[in-house]
Design an enzyme around this catalytic site. Structure first.
Site, mmCIF file in Angstrom:
data_model
loop_
_atom_site.group_PDB
_atom_site.id
_atom_site.type_symbol
_atom_site.label_atom_id
_atom_site.label_comp_id
_atom_site.label_asym_id
_atom_site.label_seq_id
_atom_site.Cartn_x
_atom_site.Cartn_y
_atom_site.Cartn_z
ATOM 1 N N GLU A 46 0.858 -1.194 0.000
ATOM 2 C CA GLU A 46 0.000 0.000 0.000
ATOM 3 C C GLU A 46 0.886 1.232 0.000
ATOM 4 O OE1 GLU A 46 -3.772 2.146 2.252
ATOM 5 O OE2 GLU A 46 -3.437 -0.017 2.464
ATOM 6 N N GLU A 52 4.504 5.312 4.097
ATOM 7 C CA GLU A 52 3.830 6.580 4.412
ATOM 8 C C GLU A 52 4.865 7.546 5.001
ATOM 9 O OE1 GLU A 52 1.864 9.575 4.563
ATOM 10 O OE2 GLU A 52 0.537 7.901 4.037
ATOM 11 N N ASP A 103 9.023 7.933 1.700
ATOM 12 C CA ASP A 103 8.522 7.899 0.329
ATOM 13 C C ASP A 103 8.853 6.542 -0.296
ATOM 14 O OD1 ASP A 103 8.171 8.274 -2.451
ATOM 15 O OD2 ASP A 103 8.552 10.431 -2.255
ATOM 16 N N ASP A 136 -2.423 12.233 -2.940
ATOM 17 C CA ASP A 136 -2.529 13.695 -3.001
ATOM 18 C C ASP A 136 -2.798 14.096 -4.449
ATOM 19 O OD1 ASP A 136 -2.121 16.492 -2.956
ATOM 20 O OD2 ASP A 136 -0.735 16.302 -1.273
ATOM 21 N N LYS A 166 -3.360 21.932 -8.631
ATOM 22 C CA LYS A 166 -2.891 23.021 -9.491
ATOM 23 C C LYS A 166 -2.084 22.471 -10.665
ATOM 24 C CE LYS A 166 -2.753 26.422 -5.749
ATOM 25 N NZ LYS A 166 -1.927 27.370 -4.973
ATOM 26 N N ASP A 206 -11.404 10.696 -4.782
ATOM 27 C CA ASP A 206 -12.693 11.385 -4.801
ATOM 28 C C ASP A 206 -12.560 12.763 -5.450
ATOM 29 O OD1 ASP A 206 -11.357 12.813 -2.860
ATOM 30 O OD2 ASP A 206 -12.688 12.255 -1.210
ATOM 31 N N ARG A 212 -11.157 6.981 7.089
ATOM 32 C CA ARG A 212 -11.690 8.244 7.604
ATOM 33 C C ARG A 212 -11.603 9.340 6.538
ATOM 34 N NH1 ARG A 212 -7.004 10.639 11.622
ATOM 35 N NH2 ARG A 212 -5.224 9.621 10.637
ATOM 36 N N TYR A 213 -10.565 9.286 5.702
ATOM 37 C CA TYR A 213 -10.446 10.279 4.637
ATOM 38 C C TYR A 213 -11.590 10.127 3.637
ATOM 39 C CZ TYR A 213 -5.726 11.115 6.410
ATOM 40 O OH TYR A 213 -4.658 11.423 7.211
ATOM 41 N N GLU A 214 -11.933 8.907 3.312
ATOM 42 C CA GLU A 214 -13.038 8.678 2.393
ATOM 43 C C GLU A 214 -14.360 9.167 2.999
ATOM 44 O OE1 GLU A 214 -13.854 5.140 -0.411
ATOM 45 O OE2 GLU A 214 -14.907 4.638 1.445
#
Length: 239
Positions: free
Chosen positions: A58, A83, A125, A147, A151, A183, A219-221
């Site tokens: 992941e 992460e 990373d 992310d 822009k 999303d 939780r982000y979703e």
């Protein structure tokens, strides 16, 4: 091996709770992967004390809900999570320990009693590890809610570039699965263009608005859905 990689995201957020500081100091060293100091490859079976039937990666696991739940469901699979955001790493450790809303569970290995030792964490990373993974290492790779860098001038900071897609292709086993979720509509269109123009993967999912049957919401979703954003889910197979 010199790594010419620049990271643009946040490394740390708000101050960690004492319980999570403890886990960062005592659990993370037990499950962390370090960048090799030479050109030796990372042999995934050697990272785990017991044999694993498959390995899943992941990329950018956020708060760790998806990775922790999948690892609990599949004790016979070895999970690698990367992460760079320290608060996210601490959150995953809390899930593994079972102390999200309480005190640290002082078990022998600091893992919740119902868990096996099947998660390894790279707190940085993932691109730094790419050169050290053996070809065809993973059966599944997840890139969930990366992310979007909305822009136009930041488009080159997005993860699913042609360069990274070539690495994901190399790391996947034949017919291995790449899962992507977002999303952000603009990012979704861009990601599909990148993946399909690479000619490395074939789409395996027709209805992108229905989550996979084994989906784990994060939780982000949930935050995005509450804000009115509509998630999309892509599944691609290595050609």
């Amino acid at each position: 091996m010199e790594q010419l990689i620049r990271f643009y995201g946040r490394r740390k957020g708000k101050r960690l709770k004492n319980s999570r500081v403890f886990l960062m100091e005592h659990l993370l060293p037990r499950v962390a992967i370090s960048c090799p100091q030479n050109e030796e490859k990372i042999h995934l079976p050697h990272l785990f004390s017991e044999p694993k039937r498959a390995f899943w990666l992941e990329v950018g696991f956020g708060g760790g809900e998806h990775l922790a739940t999948q690892a609990l469901r599949h004790p016979d699979i070895g999970f690698i999570g990367a992460e760079p955001f320290i608060n996210g790493v601490a959150s995953l450790l809390a899930h593994l320990n079972g102390c999200q809303a309480g005190d640290v569970q002082e078990t022998n290995n600091l893992l919740a009693p119902e868990r096996t030792d099947n998660v390894r964490i790279f707190p940085d990373d993932i691109r730094l590890l790419f050169p050290f993974f053996e070809e065809a290492s993973f059966d599944k790779i997840f890139v969930l809610y990366p992310d979007p860098w909305p822009k136009a001038r930041h488009e080159d900071r997005r993860f699913l570039t042609q360069t990274n897609l070539k690495e994901l292709y190399r790391l996947l086993k034949p017919k291995g699965e790449l899962r992507v979720a977002t999303d952000v509509a603009g990012y979704a269109s861009w990601a599909v263009d990148q993946i399909e123009s690479s000619n490395l993967f074939s789409s395996e999912k027709e209805d992108i608005y229905v989550p996979p049957i084994d989906w784990v919401s994060t939780r982000y979703e949930k935050k995005g859905i509450k804000a009115g954003r509509k998630p999309v889910y892509f599944i691609y197979a290595k050609k």
